[in-house]
Design an enzyme around this catalytic site. Sequence first.
Site, PDB file in Angstrom:
ATOM      1  CE  LYS A  58     -13.863  18.440  35.137  1.00 16.55           C
ATOM      2  NZ  LYS A  58     -13.981  17.919  33.744  1.00 16.55           N
ATOM      3  CB  THR A  59     -13.183  13.075  33.204  1.00 12.19           C
ATOM      4  OG1 THR A  59     -12.777  14.421  32.951  1.00 12.19           O
ATOM      5  CG2 THR A  59     -13.437  12.373  31.885  1.00 12.19           C
ATOM      6  CG  ASP A 111     -16.726  18.503  31.558  1.00 13.68           C
ATOM      7  OD1 ASP A 111     -16.627  18.571  32.802  1.00 13.68           O
ATOM      8  OD2 ASP A 111     -15.754  18.265  30.813  1.00 13.68           O
ATOM      9  CD  GLU A 112     -13.881  21.905  33.181  1.00 14.32           C
ATOM     10  OE1 GLU A 112     -14.141  22.688  34.124  1.00 14.32           O
ATOM     11  OE2 GLU A 112     -12.842  21.225  33.144  1.00 14.32           O
TER      12      GLU A 112
END
Length: 648
Positions: A37-38, A226-227
């Site tokens: 993801k990152t 993000d998240e």
Amino acid sequence: MAEGTIDFDQALNEEQLAAVQAPDGPVLVIAAAGTGKTRTLVYRVAWLVQRGVHPRNILLLTFTNRAAREMLDRARDLVGDSVSGLWGGTFHHMANRMLRRHANLLGYENDYTILDQDDSKKLVRTCTQELKLGDKHFPKPDVLLSLYGLAASTERPVEALAASRFEHAPVRIEDILAVHNAYENRKRALNAMDFDDLLINGLRLFREQDALLEHYRDRFEHILVDEYQDTNTLQAEWVDLIAGPQGNLLVVGDDFQSIYSWRGADFRNIISFPERYPNTHMYKLVTNYRSVPEILGMANACIAGNPEQFQKTLKAVREPYQRPVLAQLRDGREQASFIVDRVWELRRQGYRLQDMVVLYRSHFHALEIQMELSEKALPYLITSGVRFFEQVHIKDVTAVLRLLQNPADELAFQRILGMWPRLGPKTTLKIWNALGRRCDLRKEASRQRLDAKIPAAAREGWNALECLAADVDRDSLLQDPGEIIHRFTERFYRAYAEETFENADRRLEDIGELINYTSKFESVDDFLNEVALQTNMDAEAEAVEQGSEALRLSTIHQAKGLEWRIVFILWVAEGLFPSTRALGDTADDSEERRLFYVAVTRAKDELYLCVPQVRRQRDGGMQFLQPSRFIGEVKPELMRTVKPNRWG
């Protein structure tokens, strides 16, 4: 690497590349556990810059400063220092950055003060005192701030939340509302905002100032989040407003890992994204680089039972290794012994202690494993809080046992009286000295001397303790430490906890487990001796092992985003995981199932699911347990079933 020389095809897999090179407009990237993801977000930034988007026109939102720094550092490695113009940080950080420019539009000065948690507590305490509340049966500042914060993040009325939170406590809702109103007024008078206000006022800027909203819509050509599954209603609307109906908004998250509803996160934000943005381009990252395929098979099987989700199946890159272990154990003691024995064996195989973790649904699940680790002198680190017997609420209730055992225990005396209103350290010490530095609660004459010195505000707490002390010899309670703790809790500490701690339910669960744990001891003396020995061994081990390797113990919530080579999960049994308390009256176990999925996907090499068959009760009885439904839904061939006496 200089700008323009990035080989995206070489650096990314097919799934990541598609997401990184997604067209303009709304984009939803469903990034399953361990799928990069990152990396995908960082390369999306690089892709935009390489296409000619100026970094100052990019807004990157994260949930921690550490995540923001990591992404910006990695983006800088890819595209050079030009990325420094990018706006990147947490929601609070970005809202504050805008408010510093425009707070005057909301009636604040732009040099407003940001209150930290301690500042906020002091201000709430001042408001409470000025309203002449808080003498007794009134929540502490921590509890009030938690309540006010949840109301803010979910945009629900304080009154409704307070009525639910204090349904069984003798607290006037009108008083809670009065303190809230006074607190809000005092903040405005001080030109101050707390952390919740940063989000609230950041959203107000865009709700109330159309021209300003258009300015930031023009400024931020691309927004990355993000998240996203962890956003609350304020954060989701704030992002929606900046992006606009047709904005270039890319959000990354995993609906399978939405586990923070208790602190305001709204699962519906990620699920409803395609409805709010009908032209959404959706991408799924399912190629997992973390875990062996056998662990992924378990993860895929356990999460499949959730109906409302974006369906996906994790695919393994690593070679097959071995199936997860289903350890059928007799009780909590055997569970602890099994884990410690297995940890020693894994160390002999070359694993380090920091390669392993023990995960649990609730803090009290780790009581027996902590005791076993201390007895076996195996160093451990609790990453989700303090050691069990060092927790405030555990020390509170055991203080009663200590004073009954030793009338000269000044620390226990001070701790007990310190829980009562209007009895600070100085007053308590004065009473102690007046009693001759000794208080034998089992003797009526001693109780009468103490009774004469207790102020009216503390009378209720004293009455509960006096009744309990009178019961001790009559009911032979010195042979039953659990019963003493039980009576003290029901007569006083339950109400005290609800008014003192924002997570009172969790702390009361711990006390319930402590009561059950006392069943193995025949007297108060035996129990306190064991606690003292364990606590001292803990301190000694911690001093000796400071800076060296240690086994990690953590709640699953605290472990999200982390990974270990070896994972043990405790108490995978119905009623404990999923938690009966968390389920309440509802049959919806979806968040508990997601929590189990998060636990399973922390493991890289080996996974152990521990299923004790009984829990010991304080009356000597047994609670017979069934394996968790999450295990029952997994095909037997996906696991290896073992028992300790068959191990090896």
